[in-house]
Design a protein around this motif. Structure first.
Motif, PDB file in Angstrom:
ATOM      1  N   ALA A  36     129.718  45.934  43.351  1.00 20.92           N
ATOM      2  CA  ALA A  36     129.998  46.990  44.332  1.00 20.92           C
ATOM      3  C   ALA A  36     131.323  47.687  44.000  1.00 20.92           C
ATOM      4  O   ALA A  36     131.417  48.924  44.080  1.00 20.92           O
ATOM      5  CB  ALA A  36     130.033  46.404  45.740  1.00 20.92           C
ATOM      6  N   THR A  37     132.312  46.917  43.599  1.00 16.52           N
ATOM      7  CA  THR A  37     133.612  47.489  43.218  1.00 16.52           C
ATOM      8  C   THR A  37     133.456  48.393  42.005  1.00 16.52           C
ATOM      9  O   THR A  37     133.977  49.513  41.978  1.00 16.52           O
ATOM     10  CB  THR A  37     134.625  46.361  42.918  1.00 16.52           C
ATOM     11  N   VAL A  38     132.730  47.909  40.997  1.00 15.89           N
ATOM     12  CA  VAL A  38     132.530  48.684  39.771  1.00 15.89           C
ATOM     13  C   VAL A  38     131.734  49.958  40.082  1.00 15.89           C
ATOM     14  O   VAL A  38     132.074  51.036  39.579  1.00 15.89           O
ATOM     15  CB  VAL A  38     131.837  47.828  38.679  1.00 15.89           C
ATOM     16  N   ARG A  39     130.709  49.851  40.902  1.00 22.12           N
ATOM     17  CA  ARG A  39     129.899  51.029  41.275  1.00 22.12           C
ATOM     18  C   ARG A  39     130.789  52.081  41.938  1.00 22.12           C
ATOM     19  O   ARG A  39     130.671  53.279  41.663  1.00 22.12           O
ATOM     20  CB  ARG A  39     128.775  50.635  42.213  1.00 22.12           C
ATOM     21  N   GLU A  40     131.673  51.616  42.809  1.00 18.76           N
ATOM     22  CA  GLU A  40     132.542  52.514  43.567  1.00 18.76           C
ATOM     23  C   GLU A  40     133.557  53.234  42.670  1.00 18.76           C
ATOM     24  O   GLU A  40     133.841  54.415  42.875  1.00 18.76           O
ATOM     25  CB  GLU A  40     133.270  51.682  44.627  1.00 18.76           C
ATOM     26  N   PRO A  44     128.765  56.917  36.853  1.00 20.08           N
ATOM     27  CA  PRO A  44     127.420  56.316  36.832  1.00 20.08           C
ATOM     28  C   PRO A  44     127.008  55.741  35.462  1.00 20.08           C
ATOM     29  O   PRO A  44     126.452  54.642  35.407  1.00 20.08           O
ATOM     30  CB  PRO A  44     126.501  57.470  37.232  1.00 20.08           C
ATOM     31  N   ASN A  45     127.315  56.453  34.378  1.00 21.42           N
ATOM     32  CA  ASN A  45     126.915  55.934  33.065  1.00 21.42           C
ATOM     33  C   ASN A  45     127.718  54.679  32.692  1.00 21.42           C
ATOM     34  O   ASN A  45     127.207  53.771  32.038  1.00 21.42           O
ATOM     35  CB  ASN A  45     127.040  57.011  31.979  1.00 21.42           C
ATOM     36  N   LEU A  51     126.107  47.111  34.264  1.00 22.33           N
ATOM     37  CA  LEU A  51     124.897  46.424  34.741  1.00 22.33           C
ATOM     38  C   LEU A  51     124.063  45.883  33.584  1.00 22.33           C
ATOM     39  O   LEU A  51     123.568  44.754  33.643  1.00 22.33           O
ATOM     40  CB  LEU A  51     124.031  47.371  35.575  1.00 22.33           C
ATOM     41  N   MET A  52     123.905  46.683  32.540  1.00 20.44           N
ATOM     42  CA  MET A  52     123.115  46.243  31.381  1.00 20.44           C
ATOM     43  C   MET A  52     123.778  45.036  30.725  1.00 20.44           C
ATOM     44  O   MET A  52     123.097  44.084  30.348  1.00 20.44           O
ATOM     45  CB  MET A  52     122.949  47.385  30.380  1.00 20.44           C
TER      46      MET A  52
END
Length: 173
Positions: A36-40, A44-45, A51-52
């Motif tokens: 969640a921290t990284v997403r925020e 996006p790429n 995630l990968m």
């Protein structure tokens, strides 16, 4: 007496496995918070790369452990070859050994690639995370890997003891 000892050891391993599974669940929850921290914070790429990497980490480590375990079982079977072992079985074990050895080498190459990707992901995260958050991410990756290894090791020990116990119980009158 031996049966009782094996059962007690199995019980201990089952309990240890439950603890490791709980640690794995805790680690997964930790990973969700980190995600969640990284997403925020990331683009996006960059988030997709993260995630990968995390998804592939589990797959590659599990593959390496599985192949190493299977290779060890084949090597154990090969060490029991004697003059009474038929040629077909010797050939089959030899072929399986060659195949598993090649597959394990391929998996090691995947792991080296994964390690390079981890350095790229760390570089990306270093732009966005505090030093403490970055250390937490690195610790998370280490813990996740360690738990996978510990879980696989326990599964192997349990399987081995269950097989021993079954063989012993069948040999008793």
């Amino acid at each position: 007496e031996l049966v009782g000892s094996l059962r007690a050891r199995l019980q201990s391993l089952w309990e240890e496995r439950e603890l490791v599974l709980q640690e794995s669940r805790d680690c997964a929850a930790w990973g969700q918070g980190l995600e969640a921290t990284v997403r925020e914070l990331c683009k996006p790429n960059e988030f997709e790369r993260y995630l990968m990497f995390i998804g592939d980490l589990e797959k590659v480590v599990s593959l390496l452990l599985c192949l190493s375990s299977r290779l060890a079982r084949v090597q154990n079977a090969m060490s029991r070859i004697d003059g009474n072992t038929d040629a077909e079985e010797k050939h089959s074990l030899s072929e399986r050994h060659k195949l598993l050895s090649r597959q394990r080498e391929d998996a090691k190459d995947l792991k080296e690639n994964l390690d390079r990707r981890e350095r790229v992901v760390s570089g990306i995260l270093a732009k966005y995370l505090t030093e403490q958050q970055l250390q937490e991410y690195r610790h998370f990756v280490q813990v996740k890997t360690s738990l996978l290894i510990e879980q696989k090791d326990l599964e192997e020990q349990i399987k081995f003891l269950e097989e021993q116990l079954e063989t012993l119980e069948q040999s008793l009158p």
